[in-house]
Design an enzyme around this catalytic site. Sequence first.
Site, PDB file in Angstrom:
ATOM      1  CG  HIS A  21       0.356   8.936   1.789  1.00  0.00           C
ATOM      2  ND1 HIS A  21       0.416   9.035   3.048  1.00  0.00           N
ATOM      3  CD2 HIS A  21      -0.967   8.337   1.633  1.00  0.00           C
ATOM      4  CE1 HIS A  21      -0.263   8.290   3.340  1.00  0.00           C
ATOM      5  NE2 HIS A  21      -1.795   7.926   2.759  1.00  0.00           N
TER       6      HIS A  21
ATOM      7  CG  HIS B  18      -1.535   0.977   1.800  1.00  0.00           C
ATOM      8  ND1 HIS B  18      -1.977   2.335   2.727  1.00  0.00           N
ATOM      9  CD2 HIS B  18      -2.605   1.891   1.318  1.00  0.00           C
ATOM     10  CE1 HIS B  18      -2.429   2.984   2.564  1.00  0.00           C
ATOM     11  NE2 HIS B  18      -3.341   2.750   1.537  1.00  0.00           N
TER      12      HIS B  18
HETATM   13  C1  NAG Z   1      -7.447   0.855   0.250  1.00  0.00           C
HETATM   14  O1  NAG Z   1      -7.060   0.203  -1.031  1.00  0.00           O
HETATM   15  C2  NAG Z   1      -7.634   1.564  -2.009  1.00  0.00           C
HETATM   16  C3  NAG Z   1      -7.876   0.902  -3.552  1.00  0.00           C
HETATM   17  O2  NAG Z   1      -5.745   0.861  -3.827  1.00  0.00           O
HETATM   18  C4  NAG Z   1      -7.183   2.797  -1.865  1.00  0.00           C
HETATM   19  O3  NAG Z   1      -7.514   3.782  -2.142  1.00  0.00           O
HETATM   20  C5  NAG Z   1      -6.917   2.919  -0.180  1.00  0.00           C
HETATM   21  O4  NAG Z   1      -6.094   4.388   0.539  1.00  0.00           O
HETATM   22  C6  NAG Z   1      -6.311   2.075   0.278  1.00  0.00           C
HETATM   23  N1  NAG Z   1      -6.535   2.093   2.335  1.00  0.00           N
HETATM   24  C7  NAG Z   1      -5.870   1.542   3.329  1.00  0.00           C
HETATM   25  C8  NAG Z   1      -6.060   2.346   4.870  1.00  0.00           C
HETATM   26  O5  NAG Z   1      -5.147   0.730   2.718  1.00  0.00           O
END
Ligand code: NAG
Length: 307
Positions: A95, A49
């Site tokens: 971010h 992520h």
């Molecule tokens: C979850 O995944 C989505 C899609 O990629 C992303 O936009 C989002 O920030 C993610 N959030 C977390 C907390 O993992």
Amino acid sequence: MRVLLGLSVASALRLALAFVIDTKRATVCNGRAELCNRSYGNITFIGAHDSFAESEDPFALARDQDVDITTQLNDGVRLLQAQSHMNNGVLHFCHTNCILFDGGTVLDYLKTVKSWLDAHPTEVLTLLFTNPEGVSIPGVWAPAFDLSGVAAMAYIPPNMPMKQSDWPTLGELLGNGTRVVVFMDAGADGADGSVPFILPEFQMIWETPYGFTDATFPCSVNRTSGPLDTTDHMYMINHSLNVDIIFSLTVSDPIEASVTNSVDSILANAYGCTQFANGRAPNFILLDWVDVGQAYQAADILNGFRT
Ligand SMILES: *[C@@H]1O[C@H](CO)[C@@H](O)[C@H](O)[C@H]1NC(C)=O
Ligand SMILES: *[C@@H]1O[C@H](CO)[C@@H](O)[C@H](O)[C@H]1NC(C)=O
Ligand SMILES: *[C@@H]1O[C@H](CO)[C@@H](O)[C@H](O)[C@H]1NC(C)=O
Ligand SMILES: *[C@@H]1O[C@H](CO)[C@@H](O)[C@H](O)[C@H]1NC(C)=O
Ligand SMILES: *[C@@H]1O[C@H](CO)[C@@H](O)[C@H](O)[C@H]1NC(C)=O
């Protein structure tokens, strides 16, 4: 015009590459012989992520990773997620915004990915990018993919949307030289001119909710779109735990990462979701602090390689 030219160069390169690779068909795919014959839609991959949001500085609040994308890939990450923002007319990965955390240009990021792919010819990789500002796919995204060389390695599905059971095997993807699968959360539905290798995520993947502060990770189908049934989608669990700090700002919690990224926590989350997927494991497990914990062990269990 420039886009058309770029795409046809990409297609020519893809054909040339397919010809070269076909002569030595891969016998190990993503590190395992067994995966060569398994459908891309039936494999659990570990994802990073905010893959670019890497810093060793504990005071950099918007960081979500402490190793860079090359290290993530070397360690076994096979899905890179990243959030884009325009910064002075150039597409960057940032971010929340580029003042909080600027991860550099999308083009430089893709060049790093391309170098890694060149050095690792038997690996299939998924890119999952977010496009919160609705930046033009043909006008801005496609040129970055073309210039980096990643476009020439990108998979173009024969029909859209692809069901989970429709996907080719890793061996086929590698054999054809189309070993990068690219998804975009918004803007890739063809509305602003289609780029055939940039695929609309939610037509083929559903996601659990995000922004959790609940360590039990209750599962639900959060973001998805038609026309396919939910059970015909692949799915991704956002297995990252945020903590509430002052002023209800939530940030990713590095201290809890070894618990969150343990086999027990990941498997509990995965098994809590199989009820929405005809008993199937998640295709993608998206993690913060992916270098911490036992993610690859959890993926091996879900893929049937250990108990
Ligand atoms: C979850 O995944 C989505 C899609 O990629 C992303 O936009 C989002 O920030 C993610 N959030 C977390 C907390 O993992
Ligand atoms: C590949 O899978 C198919 C069907 O799932 C099976 O019939 C075939 O024997 C497998 N080939 C190898 C080399 O494992
Ligand atoms: C792949 O298929 C097997 C057998 O049906 C299943 O147990 C496993 O959960 C599937 N994994 C994914 C990611 O679809
Ligand atoms: C591989 O390329 C051939 C020739 O272009 C095509 O017919 C086939 O469908 C491709 N296979 C996959 C899995 O993309
Ligand atoms: C998705 O999750 C968010 C919280 O993360 C929630 O606000 C929203 O209502 C959920 N949507 C669906 C369709 O479940």
